[in-house]
Design a protein around this motif. Structure first.
Motif, PDB file in Angstrom:
ATOM      1  N   GLY A  21     -13.864  -2.651  -1.735  1.00 38.14           N
ATOM      2  CA  GLY A  21     -12.608  -3.378  -1.584  1.00 38.14           C
ATOM      3  C   GLY A  21     -11.524  -2.814  -2.465  1.00 38.14           C
ATOM      4  N   ILE A  22     -11.881  -2.492  -3.711  1.00 39.22           N
ATOM      5  CA  ILE A  22     -10.908  -1.908  -4.646  1.00 39.22           C
ATOM      6  C   ILE A  22     -10.484  -0.528  -4.163  1.00 39.22           C
ATOM      7  CG2 ILE A  22     -10.681  -0.938  -6.979  1.00 39.22           C
ATOM      8  CD1 ILE A  22     -12.309  -3.374  -7.951  1.00 39.22           C
ATOM      9  N   ALA A  23     -11.442   0.249  -3.675  1.00 43.74           N
ATOM     10  CA  ALA A  23     -11.116   1.584  -3.142  1.00 43.74           C
ATOM     11  C   ALA A  23     -10.114   1.461  -1.999  1.00 43.74           C
ATOM     12  CB  ALA A  23     -12.388   2.280  -2.661  1.00 43.74           C
ATOM     13  N   GLY A  24     -10.306   0.445  -1.151  1.00 43.06           N
ATOM     14  CA  GLY A  24      -9.397   0.235  -0.022  1.00 43.06           C
ATOM     15  C   GLY A  24      -7.990  -0.121  -0.469  1.00 43.06           C
ATOM     16  N   VAL A  25      -7.884  -0.938  -1.530  1.00 44.05           N
ATOM     17  CA  VAL A  25      -6.572  -1.328  -2.051  1.00 44.05           C
ATOM     18  C   VAL A  25      -5.851  -0.128  -2.669  1.00 44.05           C
ATOM     19  CG1 VAL A  25      -5.394  -2.745  -3.795  1.00 44.05           C
ATOM     20  CG2 VAL A  25      -7.246  -3.733  -2.454  1.00 44.05           C
ATOM     21  N   ILE A  26      -6.608   0.702  -3.393  1.00 39.74           N
ATOM     22  CA  ILE A  26      -6.020   1.863  -4.082  1.00 39.74           C
ATOM     23  C   ILE A  26      -5.648   2.974  -3.109  1.00 39.74           C
ATOM     24  CG2 ILE A  26      -6.594   3.763  -5.683  1.00 39.74           C
ATOM     25  CD1 ILE A  26      -8.217   1.690  -7.295  1.00 39.74           C
ATOM     26  N   GLU A  27      -6.418   3.097  -2.035  1.00 40.18           N
ATOM     27  CA  GLU A  27      -6.305   4.229  -1.097  1.00 40.18           C
ATOM     28  C   GLU A  27      -4.879   4.456  -0.573  1.00 40.18           C
ATOM     29  OE1 GLU A  27      -8.929   5.977   2.630  1.00 40.18           O
ATOM     30  OE2 GLU A  27      -8.908   3.831   2.204  1.00 40.18           O
ATOM     31  N   GLY A  28      -4.170   3.374  -0.297  1.00 37.52           N
ATOM     32  CA  GLY A  28      -2.850   3.540   0.304  1.00 37.52           C
ATOM     33  C   GLY A  28      -1.717   3.779  -0.683  1.00 37.52           C
ATOM     34  N   GLN A  29      -2.056   3.948  -1.974  1.00 35.87           N
ATOM     35  CA  GLN A  29      -1.017   4.107  -3.000  1.00 35.87           C
ATOM     36  C   GLN A  29      -0.833   5.580  -3.370  1.00 35.87           C
ATOM     37  OE1 GLN A  29       0.602   1.172  -3.908  1.00 35.87           O
ATOM     38  NE2 GLN A  29      -0.756   0.378  -2.295  1.00 35.87           N
ATOM     39  N   ASP A  30       0.389   6.075  -3.268  1.00 32.74           N
ATOM     40  CA  ASP A  30       0.657   7.488  -3.573  1.00 32.74           C
ATOM     41  C   ASP A  30       0.449   7.827  -5.051  1.00 32.74           C
ATOM     42  OD1 ASP A  30       1.310   7.972  -0.954  1.00 32.74           O
ATOM     43  OD2 ASP A  30       3.459   7.639  -1.245  1.00 32.74           O
ATOM     44  N   ASP A  31       0.642   6.830  -5.927  1.00 35.84           N
ATOM     45  CA  ASP A  31       0.588   7.117  -7.365  1.00 35.84           C
ATOM     46  C   ASP A  31      -0.760   6.779  -8.009  1.00 35.84           C
ATOM     47  OD1 ASP A  31       1.039   4.407  -6.927  1.00 35.84           O
ATOM     48  OD2 ASP A  31       2.036   4.130  -8.856  1.00 35.84           O
ATOM     49  N   LEU A  32      -1.742   6.350  -7.193  1.00 33.74           N
ATOM     50  CA  LEU A  32      -3.055   5.984  -7.726  1.00 33.74           C
ATOM     51  C   LEU A  32      -4.148   6.772  -7.026  1.00 33.74           C
ATOM     52  CD1 LEU A  32      -2.700   2.069  -7.728  1.00 33.74           C
ATOM     53  CD2 LEU A  32      -2.039   3.662  -9.542  1.00 33.74           C
ATOM     54  N   ARG A  33      -5.191   7.128  -7.796  1.00 36.14           N
ATOM     55  CA  ARG A  33      -6.300   7.883  -7.189  1.00 36.14           C
ATOM     56  C   ARG A  33      -7.630   7.442  -7.802  1.00 36.14           C
ATOM     57  NH1 ARG A  33      -8.015  13.597  -8.015  1.00 36.14           N
ATOM     58  NH2 ARG A  33      -6.318  13.750  -9.520  1.00 36.14           N
ATOM     59  N   LEU A  34      -8.558   6.994  -6.967  1.00 34.52           N
ATOM     60  CA  LEU A  34      -9.896   6.621  -7.425  1.00 34.52           C
ATOM     61  C   LEU A  34     -10.715   7.894  -7.603  1.00 34.52           C
ATOM     62  CD1 LEU A  34     -11.753   4.142  -8.014  1.00 34.52           C
ATOM     63  CD2 LEU A  34     -12.541   4.338  -5.655  1.00 34.52           C
TER      64      LEU A  34
END
Length: 209
Positions: A21-34
């Motif tokens: 779920g957290i990966a999904g939330v982060i995935e669409g953000q240009d400034d964040l990378r898991l």
């Protein structure tokens, strides 16, 4: 935004669904990378050494090594590490323990979808992030003395419905000693009676049932 300038994140939780779920939330953000995941504290420490993330998302209750010990271990080795605790425990006591261990953020899992992204960016920028309600609890209870480990044991016995005599036998102490501890517990928690003391302890996260 350039990927090299993105905030690199390590996610630590023993529930794969939460990590997904957290990966999904982060995935669409240009400034964040898991950049990595771990399922317990030991894996978290190893992953941090290997990946050197900008922000680590850390669960508290995990097998092998819990989140609090993992935070202490990471911060001992990497004092500049930035860590946000993700938890179901809303009381001021676990929050205070996490902050004292070295966490800069404390988020309830129930509010992740709404607050996670802003919290990651704030902590990456060097700011602290604590829910207003928990911050207010910390301030409100700052003047109260913390319960000792023995007092917590006794209050757990009360929460389980045990009489003083049973608690005394379980802990191999006298019934008078239990009564004496109970008196101090009521004073420290500003509680009216035993039931009120248990209610306060549960609300503040001193222990859970």
């Amino acid at each position: 935004m350039n990927t090299d300038a993105s905030i690199r994140i390590l996610c630590v939780d023993d529930h794969p669904l939460l990590r997904e779920g957290i990966a999904g939330v982060i995935e669409g953000q240009d400034d964040l990378r898991l950049v990595g995941e771990a399922s317990n504290g030991r894996e978290a420490v190893d992953a941090f050494r290997r990946l050197r993330p900008d922000v680590t998302l850390m669960d508290l209750q995990m097998p092998e090594m819990d989140g609090l010990d993992a935070i202490k271990a990471i911060r001992a080795e990497f004092p500049a590490a930035r860590i946000i605790v993700l938890t179901t425990y809303g009381g001021d006591v676990p929050a205070l323990h996490a902050l004292r261990a070295g966490a800069q953020g404390y988020l309830l899992k129930s509010s992740l979808r709404k607050e996670l992204l802003d919290a990651i960016r704030a902590v990456a920028a060097g700011r602290k992030r604590i829910p207003a309600g928990i911050a207010a609890q910390i301030a409100e209870n700052a003047a109260h003395d913390a319960l000792s480990s023995r007092e917590v044991e006794i209050l757990r016995g009360v929460a389980a419905g045990s009489a003083n005599k049973v608690i005394a036998a379980t802990l191999a102490i006298s019934e008078e000693t239990v009564k004496s501890h109970m008196k101090r517990i009521l004073e420290k928690l500003d509680a009216n009676d035993r039931t009120h003391a248990v209610t306060i302890a549960l609300k503040r996260g001193i222990f859970s049932l």
